[in-house]
Design an enzyme around this catalytic site. Structure first.
Site, PDB file in Angstrom:
ATOM      1  N   LEU D 237       0.822  -1.205   0.000  1.00  0.00           N
ATOM      2  CA  LEU D 237       0.000   0.000   0.000  1.00  0.00           C
ATOM      3  C   LEU D 237       0.866   1.271   0.000  1.00  0.00           C
ATOM      4  O   LEU D 237       1.679   1.471   0.887  1.00  0.00           O
ATOM      5  CB  LEU D 237      -0.882  -0.015   1.256  1.00  0.00           C
ATOM      6  CG  LEU D 237      -1.730   1.232   1.488  1.00  0.00           C
ATOM      7  CD1 LEU D 237      -2.740   1.400   0.380  1.00  0.00           C
ATOM      8  CD2 LEU D 237      -2.410   1.143   2.838  1.00  0.00           C
ATOM      9  N   ASP D 238       0.671   2.109  -0.975  1.00  0.00           N
ATOM     10  CA  ASP D 238       1.337   3.417  -1.033  1.00  0.00           C
ATOM     11  C   ASP D 238       2.857   3.294  -1.024  1.00  0.00           C
ATOM     12  O   ASP D 238       3.545   4.226  -0.620  1.00  0.00           O
ATOM     13  CB  ASP D 238       0.880   4.321   0.131  1.00  0.00           C
ATOM     14  CG  ASP D 238      -0.622   4.551   0.119  1.00  0.00           C
ATOM     15  OD1 ASP D 238      -1.224   4.456  -0.965  1.00  0.00           O
ATOM     16  OD2 ASP D 238      -1.179   4.823   1.177  1.00  0.00           O
TER      17      ASP D 238
END
Lengths: 293, 293, 293, 293
Positions: D237-238
């Site tokens: 994530l990210d």
């Protein structure tokens, strides 16, 4: 200042108190803040936000006050007049949505950004109409169900063309007129109809590169920064009060066309930001300058 | 490109190979990159970094090549000349520390930043001397054990004053001359002695506010951005090739004096960054512009 | 507001009226601006500048007022207390020069910028002393005739080292303590001695890259922007109230070392700007945040 | 390099030579630039632009070459393979318009900017379709005569929902997939279908404020800068390779909602700029980082 406890706030959430913005502009004097806010207090108004500026060199006082409550405009202004120096200007306007007319020529990026922001709520504005001296942007405008008026300058002298636009504009009684890459110079007579009301975007960081082809001028000079300037229009080309400026970096590898291509983003961004400031009554014109609260 | 295995690198770590920078500037032609890098390869040189720029409009080719290895300058340049168009300029210089002379008047911030960066290694430079037409900055300069020459302009005409400075400068044979807020205009004769060698900092984002008192001009115009420009000096005031520019935001509350105060930081920063680019031979003058690699 | 006619101003130019800064921080309530400025008016004080902020979510009011005139501190504060809510904090301080002690380790750029700005008047500050846990920066400090105390941490536990520094610091009674790349973590006991008084520069845009080697962390993550953060020190590492942040662009070609090299300029610039804000009493700490007027 | 005289250029203006972009990514070795450009020269191709980067720490070579001429792809790649180290990656693609599919949820600003730029030519892209897990943006998309597919996640598990989107996406064979504020986390299986092909905009300057509600996190931390990050999506994530980042200044007066409102402009601007870089094949993924030529 808001002294409502949170419980009260939630009760009134369905019928919020009206907000107005008071702009005061007068000779400087002792006690002005105390006196003005005292009058507002006496009228049982909350001050949501208050910002002052004093030009000490010229002895001039400016204040922007966001008021909340049941406002009796005439009574408030009359009481304020009692505590202000004789030479004073006051403006008391609703805090809500303003109405604009947009003038365009051929380029879509500035109009496009205003249309899009109006569509999704990025700008609190009603675009009453778009007027173009070409019909190129008619399709784009009408996608957003906004009337487009094609007022060609072909075969008309400058006065006749402006007269034709003037009729369209007056029909909509706009609060502000936005020149979103409108590539014609307006006459002093046209400008005089709308003092401090016409916002232009110029594609350079003024006062550099006044007039035509600023990107070509920038390329020829070999600058390492290009920019854009949003300003109110007055009678001197590109010399009205500046509202907002911004720049981007360029280098030797940019052609004049690439500068223009990259400059579009800063043009649209500066115009939209200036427009937001104007719509929220954060800009006060003062001589050939602006106070931006 | 460096193909040395790491083990070899660590062996040679105590005696690193010499590095030179080759600047090529010629008419554009097919195969130039292949030919130039081919010659370097044939001379058994590593290309540490290579950057090109082609001005397709004017058909001109620029390349900066960082070379590592045992370089026979004359042989390399002779071989390169074989593969370049007839009209070509080449410059082959050591990658190491350069020598400067700094000219100042009264303001300390730009000189101060260069002195400090030289002190702690932020700029790879030898400040051979500082020359001032006032003695105000003598104390600051001498704190850093650098000679200061007070060459007053009092009682001298422009030529005599420049002649006096020229003698001092020539004594040090500097690679570059830095005008760190030197507030006098140089004659074409003086400038002609040092082509593309004198770096000036002007306290505006040129071409806005050419000449005297740019901060006052900026304040009078009501701009929302002020800036600084570092450029090579040529015969036209503030019109030489621009190396670096930067800006800061201002607003209505800034007096001209406060603009000047806040502008100092951007002046010193732009001058130091321009100087670093020049010292690392990243700047090629081309007409009245620069290619900054 | 200044209502002195210009003629009066020039008369008093030789003996300017004293200026003080009043910071008010209390629960929000209706009429606060009117009441506070009314008290100042009654004390015959000019309000040179006035800035408010209301946190409407938490119902908290902040105001910074620059006052000019003959100020009777006790009487003014007593009268103000009458018009403020019970829970209130006021601070009334001279507008003039403040005194700092600077703590350093080995790096010169932040200390160097403060020394230089103090020297030429870019910061209105008296540097009472510099304390280093290495003696590397002694030479630089003493160039500017400022005492340097070498307080090595060698052979001392953390408490003993801090105690040794504390004695030096207390001797100078500084208004603020500046950590100009002081690379040791302070104990809660030390920090508690100087609440909202210690300013640190962290070499990342917090909260990214907390702790050690932020440039290496940035390089490993492949970010395109690096930055610096000036903040007050509290008991959590790099988590105190932020005063100022700024960033610069980097790209794939930067090594961690080159990021660190280029980051120095933004570190020194952010620290100096934060320090200027603090010295001019423009920063109010509020929970773990700051209001920066 | 282009050695066509201008007269020839105007003759060929109606049938411009085709352009392709060659990306080379291999182990570093001596003579690579000379060898690669030599092969291009032998194929009678003009090099319009050439940019290299060498990661000297890891011994890796990257080059982006814009070629013009009649290109025999297979023959060129075969000849290049002869002069490259064994472990090499080459990519040879048309320089022209690319095709994208855009995934959205509810927010209009990023999609709006891409639609508008595609409309007026600010991005050289074909938007094949927009897919939303809500139908809120259907009206906006269809204004621009682009198909909108409403693929609700209601009543579906994550795999089923992604499968439904996957079918739509595959139908259009896009070059790139753009997450224009698509507020759902993608599974590793979905991401694995499109390696280095999915571009996301995250509304913080990563790695600060990973995950949900970054503006609220920023407000709680009291930062003075907020930003946006465009990155390729990978399984964390990210945490994918960053393409572009930018920031804007905020202050104590911003609520979390106002940060979000002002952040929209930087989000849309960063995503559009990242997209332009990707569309022009200026971005090479390298481990978890990007080389941006």
């Amino acid at each position: 200042m808001n002294n409502s406890p949170l419980s009260q706030q939630s009760e009134t959430a369905t019928t919020p108190l009206p907000r107005k913005i008071l702009i005061t502009d007068c000779e400087d004097a002792q006690g002005l803040i105390a006196n003005i806010t005292g009058v507002c207090f006496a009228h049982q108004l909350n001050i949501i936000k208050n910002t002052e500026f004093v030009d000490h060199q010229q002895g001039r006082f400016f204040m922007r006050t966001v008021l909340e409550g049941k406002i009796n405009d005439e009574a408030l202004l009359a009481d304020l007049r009692q505590v202000l120096p004789e030479q004073n200007h006051m403006k008391l306007v609703d805090a809500g949505k303003k109405r604009i007319v947009v003038l365009v020529t051929k380029e879509a990026h500035c109009l496009g950004d205003i249309l899009m922001k109006s569509y999704y709520g990025g700008l609190d504005v009603e675009i009453a109409a778009v007027i173009g001296n070409y019909d190129i942007l008619q399709g784009l405008t009408e996608k957003f169900d906004i009337p487009f008026h094609y007022v060609s300058h072909q075969g008309l002298d400058r006065q006749e063309h402006e007269q034709a636009m003037l009729e369209k504009i007056k029909h909509y009684s706009p609060d502000y007129i936005v020149l979103a890459k409108f590539m014609r110079i307006l006459t002093p007579e046209f400008v005089a109809e709308f003092p401090n009301t016409i916002i232009n975007i110029h594609h350079s960081f003024l006062p550099a590169f006044i007039g035509a082809s600023p990107y070509r001028q920038a390329w020829e000079r070999g600058v390492k920064i290009i920019g854009a300037t949003a300003h109110f229009v007055n009678n001197c080309l590109d010399e009205g009060p500046i509202i907002k400026q911004d720049v981007i970096n360029v280098d030797h590898s940019f052609s004049a066309e690439e500068m223009a291509h990259n400059g579009r983003d800063v043009e649209k961004s500066v115009l939209s930001k200036a427009l937001q400031l104007v719509l929220e009554e954060q800009v006060v014109v003062y001589g050939n300058k602006t106070v931006v609260f």
